[in-house]
Design an enzyme around this catalytic site. Structure first.
Site, PDB file in Angstrom:
ATOM      1  N   GLY B 326       0.827  -1.199   0.000  1.00 40.61           N
ATOM      2  CA  GLY B 326       0.000   0.000   0.000  1.00 40.61           C
ATOM      3  C   GLY B 326       0.861   1.249   0.000  1.00 40.61           C
ATOM      4  CB  SER B 327       0.229   4.641   1.311  1.00 42.44           C
ATOM      5  OG  SER B 327      -1.016   4.715   0.645  1.00 42.44           O
TER       6      SER B 327
END
Lengths: 382, 645
Positions: B326-327
């Site tokens: 993810g981020s």
């Protein structure tokens, strides 16, 4: 032959007879027995009990019996030969019907406190009966089939009964000792060639019959034969005993591992180490010196027995002595051949050494008869 | 009958001749026997002597004492405990059923154990001792000793068996031992004979398995004389074995315990790494299991419940679990673009809330858009569009190279079970495995840590440590207690001004009001923290679900929710510790993972327990209550400390 025949010649009388014994033989017997005592002491883990002490008592008794038998004139023994043979055959029949089973075979007959092994007795009485038979028979006719058949019957009847016990080893010994007497009596050699030929045929039949309905031997006997032919085939099964025996024997080397130092016997790898396999313990602990010297002693005993045979002109005495000699020879030859892997495992003790009463007693009676033949040999008047 | 002299002479000659013949045969036979005797005793004596020795002497192995495993402060993680057991010999017992039934009255022994002991005894030779019961208490052993006369053939014995004092805390790292199986022996060229000792235990997982050789030690041996049935007569000599090596892990057991308890009730993993040395201070995978169960022989019911648990307690998620980062991947994309010279970082990119790439519309998590953002703001606010743009400028190959440089997609050689390599995708990789061309959409997905990219929590922690130190930090699990200074990792050689921007962005994540993890900020300056949240999509909410009224993650079933991630390090100046946390299906990184990451990081900086003073005043009441509740479950390690390393 009669009492008269002897009487006409010089013969030691009374206590003087003792001086005329075959003393060299006596000394040799005692020497061999001493080997036995030492070994029984060793296999008991350095203890006189449970084997050495009883064995000494038995040997002492055996010596006494030998002297008694030796001092009784040989013509007496000739005259009771038939009776003895008949009696031992009856006892064998008794075993057949009332015998107790030991080690998977009916071998003993218990009469009151007495425990008899009639098959051992039959070895001597068969020889006596054969000697008497040939003493009686016309020398010129002994090679005739009828006379040979008579001798064969005398041998084969007890052999048949002993096989049924079943005790293959003893029965073969009786047959072989009987054969030696028949041979010495002068029966034509062609008969022996025939017997040997048919025995070979029988061996073939035994192997061929295996596994069929009419197989001639018990399964355990076949297994023993297998183990004999290749002990390594089944080292933990049927071949185990013979393998371990050979290991013990071979590991002795030249001078052995030392008194009571034999690991094979001390750690129980050896079967029947105080009876049939005692030779292996001797070979393990005293090496080639010990075992080889025993064989030499045995050979010397044979030689002195033959001296007796050759020195008596009496036909019964000579044939009897041949039988006793052959019997003794068969004992030690079969036993040592067995533990060295040259013969199948059959229950034959090492003479004068293996622990056991019946065999020892019968042997000493046999030597007694031979001594009697020695003492009472016809002598030319001087 | 009367014979003539002629006949007598004939008889005598015949007997003499034949007796001599027989004598000759006898002598020949005896000679043969003699020859055979000579052959066996003189020619083959050595061979037979050898056979006799083999018969007689039995070599027995004495199992070595297994090496201990300590944590970095000398807390015992794996030890050996004295194990009282009862053995029984059929030979001496006589009526084994009677003795067993008496035994059953004295100690806890179920019918199954009795049946098994009985079977063992009947199968073995009568003098072979068979273990009837193990791990008895001292009371039980005393009871047996007191009743010895009624229990012929029964002997109490003492042995050593493996114990893990911290139970579930270290199960995934240390692993456990178990009886040697055929699978263990497979592939071993010449297996150590000690493995053949019945009931010998071998490492089955974790450090126990990976460091088996060092831990096992060397077997001693004992030569005993045995008789024909194998009974031992006496000992001839004995060579003592060598105990296994004592291993010192880099793990801090107190921190590990805290991390596990902090994540209790969730399917989560946290890895704490010392930024300078790469020492793994904690590798906690929740939920865990008690490794002692496996040593003692786990019941099938217990085992099945572990297997069927949807939180997968048997899996070490720290190194085995692979998740889309993810981020938390955005630092990689940013550095790739910086290094490629495609941006200077100060350049602002406009985020309208989405970006159209090759006929596909890629949304920013913030549908309304972030407006114009530079690199620092894009990291702090986790603007997706900024990274969509950057990834298209620099391309997948540069991202792939930067990811590898930061430690992603690498299988670290650690003494743990099933260390995964993750997945650092590239054009070549897709061609090879999927037989398809790399598409620009794939690059855009990877730029925000979605799509093909997969990482393990360990890799994320390594990445964070590398960002914090600008060094190619390598994780390690075992350390030499005598080492003066940890080996310094190679320079990562990222330009300081780039890193400064990345670090500022990560700092703003927690310290700036607009940061995604502002609520997880630390106010204590010496522990000031930087981090990055991540929320990785497992399933997208389908149109049908949206129509059915499912709007947010909470409406979804647990196993369809997003993974929550958080990576962080502290302090801001001269970072010491880096942490990566993942909460499986936890929802959002800022809400589910960041508080855990903060607490564990603070604990790592403060001897395993986060100080209340580090939290913002507004949160202290709530935090204090939480800490109170948690402290009851935390372990006091004082009693497990054996020696100060």
């Amino acid at each position: 032959m009669s009492y008269l025949e002897y009487n006409t010649q010089r013969m030691p009388k009374g206590a003087a007879k003792i001086l005329h014994l075959n003393w060299a033989l006596v000394v040799l017997l005692v020497a061999v027995a001493c080997y036995g005592f030492v070994m029984l002491f060793s296999v008991a883990g350095g203890s006189a009990t449970p084997w050495m002490e009883p064995q000494m008592q038995r040997f002492a008794m055996g010596l006494a019996v030998m002297f008694v038998v030796a001092l009784i004139p040989i013509w007496f023994w000739r005259s009771v030969s038939g009776l003895a043979y008949g009696l031992s055959t009856l006892l064998l029949l008794g075993v057949e019907f009332f015998g107790s089973v030991g080690m998977g075979a009916q071998r003993w007959l218990e009469i009151g406190p007495l425990r008899l092994q009639p098959s051992e007795l039959a070895k001597i009485t068969t020889i006596m009966a054969l000697a008497a038979y040939y003493d009686w028979a016309d020398i010129k006719k002994i090679s005739r089939p009828v006379f040979v058949l008579g001798a064969a019957m005398i041998v084969l009847f007890p052999v048949f009964l002993v096989v049924r016990q079943p005790d293959l080893g003893t029965s073969l010994l009786i047959a072989a000792a009987g054969g030696a007497v028949i041979f010495a009596a002068g029966v034509h050699w062609a008969y022996f060639a025939g017997v040997i030929g048919s025995v070979a045929g029988l061996v073939v039949a035994v192997f061929v019959s295996r596994g069929t309905e009419w197989q001639l031997l018990k399964d355990y006997q076949y297994r023993r034969i297998d183990a004999f032919l290749d002990p390594t085939l089944d080292p933990l099964g049927a071949g185990y005993h013979i393998n371990q025996a050979m290991i013990a024997l071979g590991s002795g080397g030249w001078s052995g591992r030392g008194f009571m130092e034999g690991t094979q016997s001390r750690l129980n790898f050896l079967p029947e180490k105080h009876t049939d396999f005692i030779f292996t313990t001797l070979a393990e602990e005293f090496g080639f010196i010990g075992a080889g010297s025993l064989l030499v002693l045995y050979l010397m005993i044979l030689a002195f027995c033959l001296v007796t045979v050759l020195r008596t002109s009496n036909r019964y005495a000579a044939l009897l002595a041949v039988g006793v000699t052959a019997n003794f020879f068969l004992y030690f030859a079969v036993n040592t051949a067995m533990v060295m892997g040259l013969a199948p495992v059959v229950g034959v003790p090492l003479p004068l050494i293996s622990y056991g009463g019946s065999a020892m007693m019968v042997l000493m009676v046999g030597f007694g008869l031979l001594q009697s033949a020695h003492v009472h040999r016809p002598r030319l008047p001087t | 009958m009367k014979r003539s002299d002629r006949e007598k002479e004939l008889s005598r000659r015949m007997i003499t001749r034949r007796a001599l013949g027989l004598g000759g045969i006898m002598t020949a036979v005896t000679g043969t026997l003699m020859w055979r005797l000579r052959d066996m005793q003189l020619e083959q004596a050595d061979a037979f002597r050898l056979l006799a020795e083999e018969n007689r002497i039995n070599l027995r192995l004495l199992p070595p004492i297994r090496g201990l495993i300590h944590d970095r402060n000398g807390v015992l993680l794996a030890g050996n405990e004295q194990n009282y057991r009862v053995v029984m010999t059929r030979d001496d017992a006589g009526d084994i059923d009677l003795v067993l039934s008496r035994l059953q009255k004295l100690i806890a022994l179920d019918d199954e154990a009795v049946a098994r002991a009985r079977e063992d005894m009947m199968r073995n030779r009568p003098f072979v001792p068979v273990t009837v019961a193990e791990r008895l208490s001292w009371e039980e052993i005393s009871r047996i000793a007191a009743n010895a006369p009624a229990l012929p053939g029964v002997t109490p014995e003492m042995g050593l068996s493996r114990i893990y004092p911290l139970q579930a805390d270290m199960a995934h790292v240390v692993g456990y031992v178990g009886p040697v199986s055929d699978r263990d022996l497979e592939g071993l060229e010449r297996p150590d004979p000690v493995l053949m000792i019945p009931r010998f235990q071998i490492g089955k997982s974790g450090v126990e398995r990976a460091e088996e050789e060092r831990l096992r030690g060397k077997a001693g041996s004992q030569r005993v004389e045995v008789n024909s049935v194998g009974r031992v007569m006496r000992e001839l000599d004995r060579v003592e074995g060598e105990a296994g090596e004592t291993l010192h892990l880099t793990i801090d057991a107190r921190l590990q315990n805290y991390a596990l308890e902090r994540m209790a009730g969730q399917s989560a993993a946290a890895v704490v790494i010392d930024v300078a040395s790469g020492d793994i201070l904690a590798a906690a995978s929740a939920p865990s299991y008690d490794a002692n169960l496996f040593v003692r022989g786990i019941s099938s019911r217990d085992y099945n419940s572990l297997l069927e648990n949807e939180y997968r307690p048997l899996v070490n998620k720290c190194v085995q679990g692979m998740y889309p980062p993810g981020s938390t991947f955005k630092m990689v994309t940013a550095l790739a673009a910086l290094e490629a010279g495609e941006t200077d970082g100060r350049e602002r990119v406009f985020c309208p809330g989405h970006m159209d790439v090759a006929d596909n519309r890629f949304h920013c998590w913030k549908r309304s858009g972030h407006g114009r953002v530079d690199l620092v703001a894009a990291l702090a606010e986790s603007c997706d569009v900024y990274f969509y743009e950057m990834s298209q400028r620099c391309g997948i190959e540069r991202i792939n190279a930067m990811a590898e440089r930061l430690g992603l997609g690498i299988r670290y050689d650690l003494p743990m079970t099933s260390v995964a390599s993750g997945l650092n995708p590239s054009r070549e990789w897709k061609q090879r495995t999927r037989d398809a061309d790399w598409r620009i959409g794939d690059t855009v997905n990877v730029s925000i840590g979605q799509g093909y990219v997969l990482t393990t929590p360990l890799q994320l922690a390594v990445m964070t440590a590398r960002l914090a130190s600008n060094r190619a930090v390598l994780p390690r699990l075992i350390r030499d207690p005598l080492e003066r200074a940890a080996p310094q990792a190679a320079d990562l050689d990222l330009r300081p001004e780039w890193l400064e921007m990345i670090r500022r962005g990560m700092s703003n994540v927690v310290n700036d009001r607009r940061g995604t993890a502002y609520s997880s900020r630390v106010t204590e300056p010496t522990m000031a923290m930087a981090g990055k949240t991540g929320t990785s999509q497992v399933f997208s909410i389908t149109r049908a679900e949206r129509e059915a009224g499912i709007r947010s993650q909470e409406d979804l079933p647990w196993n369809r929710r997003n993974h929550a991630l958080f990576v962080n390090y502290a302090p801001l100046v001269n970072p010491k510790v880096a942490v990566a946390v993942i909460v499986e299906h936890g929802g959002g990184g800022s809400t589910a993972a960041a508080p855990i990451g903060r607490d564990i990081l603070l604990a790592a900086l403060n001897e395993g327990r986060p100080p209340l003073s580090a939290y913002p005043t507004s949160q202290r009441n709530r935090i204090s209550a939480e800490q109170e509740a948690l402290s009851e479950r935390l372990r006091d390690l004082g009693s497990f400390r054996v020696s100060r390393a």
